[in-house]
Design an enzyme around this catalytic site. Structure first.
Site, PDB file in Angstrom:
ATOM      1  CG  LEU A  96      93.259  51.638 122.309  1.00 31.61           C
ATOM      2  CD1 LEU A  96      92.894  50.177 122.093  1.00 31.61           C
ATOM      3  CD2 LEU A  96      91.991  52.466 122.500  1.00 31.61           C
ATOM      4  N   PRO A 155     105.930  36.473 124.552  1.00 34.91           N
ATOM      5  CG  PRO A 155     106.850  35.054 126.155  1.00 34.91           C
ATOM      6  CD  PRO A 155     106.251  35.060 124.800  1.00 34.91           C
ATOM      7  CB  ALA A 176      94.567  26.029 122.315  1.00 33.21           C
ATOM      8  NE  ARG A 191      97.846  36.720 129.677  1.00 35.68           N
ATOM      9  CZ  ARG A 191      97.649  36.350 128.399  1.00 35.68           C
ATOM     10  NH1 ARG A 191      98.658  35.905 127.676  1.00 35.68           N
ATOM     11  NH2 ARG A 191      96.446  36.413 127.869  1.00 35.68           N
ATOM     12  CB  VAL A 223     102.699  30.418 119.514  1.00 38.53           C
ATOM     13  CG1 VAL A 223     102.293  29.202 118.709  1.00 38.53           C
ATOM     14  CG2 VAL A 223     103.690  31.258 118.733  1.00 38.53           C
ATOM     15  CG  ASP A 257      98.551  25.043 123.088  1.00 39.69           C
ATOM     16  OD1 ASP A 257      98.078  26.193 123.021  1.00 39.69           O
ATOM     17  OD2 ASP A 257      99.587  24.762 123.749  1.00 39.69           O
ATOM     18  CE  LYS A 298      89.278  43.401 129.533  1.00 38.42           C
ATOM     19  NZ  LYS A 298      89.091  43.971 128.212  1.00 38.42           N
ATOM     20  CB  CYS A 340      97.796  43.570 124.339  1.00 41.08           C
ATOM     21  SG  CYS A 340      97.350  42.043 123.522  1.00 41.08           S
TER      22      CYS A 340
HETATM   23  C1  UDX Z   1      93.538  45.398 124.547  1.00 44.01           C
HETATM   24  C2  UDX Z   1      92.925  46.118 123.321  1.00 44.01           C
HETATM   25  O1  UDX Z   1      91.743  46.813 123.712  1.00 44.01           O
HETATM   26  C3  UDX Z   1      92.615  45.114 122.224  1.00 44.01           C
HETATM   27  O2  UDX Z   1      92.138  45.794 121.073  1.00 44.01           O
HETATM   28  C4  UDX Z   1      93.886  44.354 121.901  1.00 44.01           C
HETATM   29  O3  UDX Z   1      93.661  43.392 120.916  1.00 44.01           O
HETATM   30  C5  UDX Z   1      94.447  43.692 123.141  1.00 44.01           C
HETATM   31  O4  UDX Z   1      94.672  44.661 124.144  1.00 44.01           O
HETATM   32  P1  UDX Z   1      92.604  44.050 126.623  1.00 44.01           P
HETATM   33  O5  UDX Z   1      94.013  44.051 127.124  1.00 44.01           O
HETATM   34  O6  UDX Z   1      91.852  42.778 126.655  1.00 44.01           O
HETATM   35  O7  UDX Z   1      92.562  44.548 125.102  1.00 44.01           O
HETATM   36  O8  UDX Z   1      91.767  45.075 127.505  1.00 44.01           O
HETATM   37  P2  UDX Z   1      91.250  46.584 127.413  1.00 44.01           P
HETATM   38  O9  UDX Z   1      89.791  46.590 127.584  1.00 44.01           O
HETATM   39  O10 UDX Z   1      91.791  47.291 126.254  1.00 44.01           O
HETATM   40  O11 UDX Z   1      91.856  47.196 128.755  1.00 44.01           O
HETATM   41  C6  UDX Z   1      93.244  47.289 128.999  1.00 44.01           C
HETATM   42  C7  UDX Z   1      93.522  47.873 130.340  1.00 44.01           C
HETATM   43  O12 UDX Z   1      93.264  49.276 130.364  1.00 44.01           O
HETATM   44  C8  UDX Z   1      92.700  47.283 131.485  1.00 44.01           C
HETATM   45  O13 UDX Z   1      93.544  47.075 132.592  1.00 44.01           O
HETATM   46  C9  UDX Z   1      91.649  48.337 131.767  1.00 44.01           C
HETATM   47  O14 UDX Z   1      91.169  48.292 133.082  1.00 44.01           O
HETATM   48  C10 UDX Z   1      92.444  49.592 131.478  1.00 44.01           C
HETATM   49  N1  UDX Z   1      91.581  50.738 131.105  1.00 44.01           N
HETATM   50  C11 UDX Z   1      90.858  50.706 129.939  1.00 44.01           C
HETATM   51  C12 UDX Z   1      91.523  51.856 131.927  1.00 44.01           C
HETATM   52  O15 UDX Z   1      92.163  51.907 132.978  1.00 44.01           O
HETATM   53  N2  UDX Z   1      90.734  52.916 131.542  1.00 44.01           N
HETATM   54  C13 UDX Z   1      90.005  52.916 130.387  1.00 44.01           C
HETATM   55  O16 UDX Z   1      89.337  53.924 130.115  1.00 44.01           O
HETATM   56  C14 UDX Z   1      90.065  51.765 129.566  1.00 44.01           C
HETATM   57  P1  ADP Z   2      97.639  34.738 123.614  1.00 44.71           P
HETATM   58  O1  ADP Z   2      97.061  35.735 124.605  1.00 44.71           O
HETATM   59  O2  ADP Z   2      98.578  35.379 122.616  1.00 44.71           O
HETATM   60  O3  ADP Z   2      96.607  33.866 122.986  1.00 44.71           O
HETATM   61  P2  ADP Z   2      98.365  32.540 125.376  1.00 44.71           P
HETATM   62  O4  ADP Z   2      99.578  32.411 126.259  1.00 44.71           O
HETATM   63  O5  ADP Z   2      97.011  32.600 125.988  1.00 44.71           O
HETATM   64  O6  ADP Z   2      98.651  33.824 124.452  1.00 44.71           O
HETATM   65  O7  ADP Z   2      98.347  31.342 124.317  1.00 44.71           O
HETATM   66  C1  ADP Z   2      99.416  30.945 123.526  1.00 44.71           C
HETATM   67  C2  ADP Z   2      99.382  29.415 123.387  1.00 44.71           C
HETATM   68  O8  ADP Z   2     100.394  29.040 122.441  1.00 44.71           O
HETATM   69  C3  ADP Z   2      99.700  28.669 124.684  1.00 44.71           C
HETATM   70  O9  ADP Z   2      98.623  27.794 124.989  1.00 44.71           O
HETATM   71  C4  ADP Z   2     100.990  27.878 124.354  1.00 44.71           C
HETATM   72  O10 ADP Z   2     101.028  26.588 124.933  1.00 44.71           O
HETATM   73  C5  ADP Z   2     100.917  27.772 122.840  1.00 44.71           C
HETATM   74  N1  ADP Z   2     102.200  27.526 122.182  1.00 44.71           N
HETATM   75  C6  ADP Z   2     103.389  28.149 122.398  1.00 44.71           C
HETATM   76  N2  ADP Z   2     104.354  27.644 121.576  1.00 44.71           N
HETATM   77  C7  ADP Z   2     103.753  26.685 120.809  1.00 44.71           C
HETATM   78  C8  ADP Z   2     104.209  25.796 119.760  1.00 44.71           C
HETATM   79  N3  ADP Z   2     105.476  25.809 119.335  1.00 44.71           N
HETATM   80  N4  ADP Z   2     103.313  24.949 119.201  1.00 44.71           N
HETATM   81  C9  ADP Z   2     102.018  24.942 119.630  1.00 44.71           C
HETATM   82  N5  ADP Z   2     101.533  25.738 120.603  1.00 44.71           N
HETATM   83  C10 ADP Z   2     102.381  26.608 121.188  1.00 44.71           C
END
Ligand code: UDX
Ligand code: ADP
Length: 461
Positions: free
Chosen positions: A236, A92, A10, A355, A89, A34, A348, A285
């Site tokens: 990206l 990391p 979740a 993270r 889930v 979760d 951002k 990511c």
């Molecule tokens: C990213 C991808 O965009 C998304 O498709 C994927 O599923 C998960 O990862 P996110 O991490 O939420 O999404 O943020 P995003 O808007 O992509 O920005 C990532 C980082 O790049 C941020 O720290 C942002 O500030 C930075 N960024 C982005 C720049 O510094 N310059 C840019 O032009 C665009």
């Molecule tokens: P993401 O950005 O991929 O969604 P998060 O850390 O925000 O990652 O969420 C992942 C969730 O998965 C956490 O809330 C964590 O507690 C849950 N999780 C991890 N292992 C298990 C498991 N074995 N069963 C159910 N939930 C889990």
């Protein structure tokens, strides 16, 4: 057909994705489970104090929670009662043993696969949502389909594993989910595999058939879907590192990186997005996915390709080091005991997520220089406190005016829309002189700040 959907995890992916799936499929029951009890309690809280902040999320949860969206810690029951299981889930980066610092830690993911296998009583479609290194669907398939056969039909798979990677970006998650550029579903090419793919296509078409247009739902084999997710994020991230590499050159030579980016982006083959120079990319990511790609390349002996992608990460780390050394130089080669206010800590704008935030690295580098650090952020102060809990003496202040009071420098780290609207004359009046602003997002009006008396630093200018 049983229309129940369960999502394990979740978090940032599971919560918003399932909320939108429930909204667009009122005829289905969607249950998000979760192991984290507090998280589930927050999703269920009476006052909708949800565990994550996303614009538009709370409105959708208000609409669907209790109607056809439910949050629970009873994973076993939810898995048993559904026919489609999404797995969201966390995976990391592994910090120990083989692949440490590169590969994904798959222990939570494997535990989940084993649980699904033990609890399921009827055939299920299992959909990977988490970002996973390529070919883990095969491992999941092997775990899930070991020892289990549908009674009387020994040929039939008990579980069909699909990959449906999530492309939503934080801060725009709801918009990205409601109107995605594309939805990607990877599945086995055989008949049961294609039937499972169709079952997930149906979810994204929505109950009324008016959610995602069929032409934007792309289906591939499982491996292509898994690799696409890593490659898309690596492309990206690479754009951000490329423009940041140009930014350093702009600073050294007198060009303006925003002008350069505008002209580069006017070429239709390149396009204008993701060309904003700044403090480097953060978020859960980009770094993880690029590192996974590096690990994969190394595993397959593609060392030059591994080095190429590693360069994207190195450039990103360098950007934060450069910010601190420029500040150091600007502030007379000593930062010790100076007060510096970081404006923004989230990676951002429009998210409370910290993270891999560049602000975290900058905060630590400044702490190494014995800076008196104050951090302000409209949504991420709780996470900031937790991330920096080992640093002594950091002040956390929600009000940016108070954060800047008596400071020698303000370093703007996050592009919150609030910051350009502040009364900078008022801020200037309370700071120690000479007062410096380092706008690492190039989002403030530098000409105006200079008129007010500030010394102004920008990225790539
Ligand atoms: C990213 C991808 O965009 C998304 O498709 C994927 O599923 C998960 O990862 P996110 O991490 O939420 O999404 O943020 P995003 O808007 O992509 O920005 C990532 C980082 O790049 C941020 O720290 C942002 O500030 C930075 N960024 C982005 C720049 O510094 N310059 C840019 O032009 C665009
Ligand atoms: P993401 O950005 O991929 O969604 P998060 O850390 O925000 O990652 O969420 C992942 C969730 O998965 C956490 O809330 C964590 O507690 C849950 N999780 C991890 N292992 C298990 C498991 N074995 N069963 C159910 N939930 C889990």
């Amino acid at each position: 057909m049983n229309k129940n959907i369960v999502c394990i995890g979740a978090g940032y992916i599971g919560g918003p994705t399932m909320a939108v799936i429930a909204k667009m499929n009122p005829d289905r029951r969607v249950i998000v489970v979760d192991i984290n009890k507090e998280r589930i309690a927050a999703w269920n809280s009476k006052d909708f104090n949800l565990p994550i902040y996303e614009p538009g999320l709370v409105e959708i949860v208000k609409e669907v929670r209790g109607r056809n969206l439910f949050f629970s810690t009873d994973i076993k029951k939810a898995v048993r009662d559904c026919d489609i299981v999404f797995v969201g889930v966390n995976t990391p980066t592994k910090m120990f043993g083989k692949g440490a610092g590169r590969a994904s830690d798959l222990q939570y993911w494997e535990a989940t696969a084993r649980n699904i296998k033990d609890w399921a009583k009827c055939p299920k479609v299992v959909v990977e949502k988490s970002t996973l290194p390529v070919r883990t669907a095969a491992a999941m398939d092997a775990i899930l389909n070991s020892e289990v056969k549908v009674r009387g039909e020994s040929e039939r798979r008990m579980f069909t594993v699909l990959s449906n990677p999530e492309f939503l970006a934080e801060g725009t998650a709801i918009k990205d989910l409601l109107d995605p550029d594309r939805v990607l579903i990877g599945g086995p090419q055989d008949t049961p595999g294609q039937a499972a793919v169709q079952a997930v296509v149906d979810i994204y078409l929505g109950a009324a058939g008016n959610w995602v247009p069929r032409t934007r739902i792309l289906t591939t084999n499982v491996w292509s879907a898994e690799l696409t997710k890593l490659a898309a994020n690596a492309f990206l991230a690479q754009r951000v590192s490329s423009i940041n590499a140009i930014a350093g050159l702009c600073e050294a030579t007198g060009a303006d990186v925003d002008e350069v980016a505008q002209v580069i982006g006017a070429d239709k083959r390149i396009g204008p997005k993701f060309l904003k120079a700044g403090p480097g990319f953060g978020g859960s990511c980009f770094k993880k996915d690029v590192l996974n790609l590096v690990y994969l390349c190394e595993t397959f002996g593609l060392h030059t390709a591994a080095e190429y992608w590693m360069g994207v990460i190195k450039m990103n780390d360098h950007q934060q080091e450069r910010i601190v050394s420029r500040l150091f130089k600007e502030m007379f080669n000593t930062l010790a005991n100076k007060k510096i206010a970081l404006f923004g800590f989230a990676f951002k704008a429009d998210t409370g997520d910290t993270r891999e935030t560049p602000a975290g690295t900058v905060a630590r580098l400044l702490a190494d220089e014995h800076v008196n650090l104050t951090i302000t952020d409209p949504k991420a102060l709780g996470n900031a406190k937790n991330d920096l809990r080992d640093l002594k003496g950091v002040v956390y202040e929600i009000d940016p005016y108070k954060a800047a009071k008596g400071a020698d420098a303000v370093v703007l780290m996050t592009d919150w829309a609030l910051y350009p609207t502040l009364d900078w004359a008022k801020i200037y009046a309370t700071m120690r002189k000479p007062a410096t602003v380092f706008d690492t997002r190039n989002c403030l009006d530098a000409t105006n700040l200079r008129k007010l008396g500030f010394r102004v630093l920008n990225i790539g200018k």
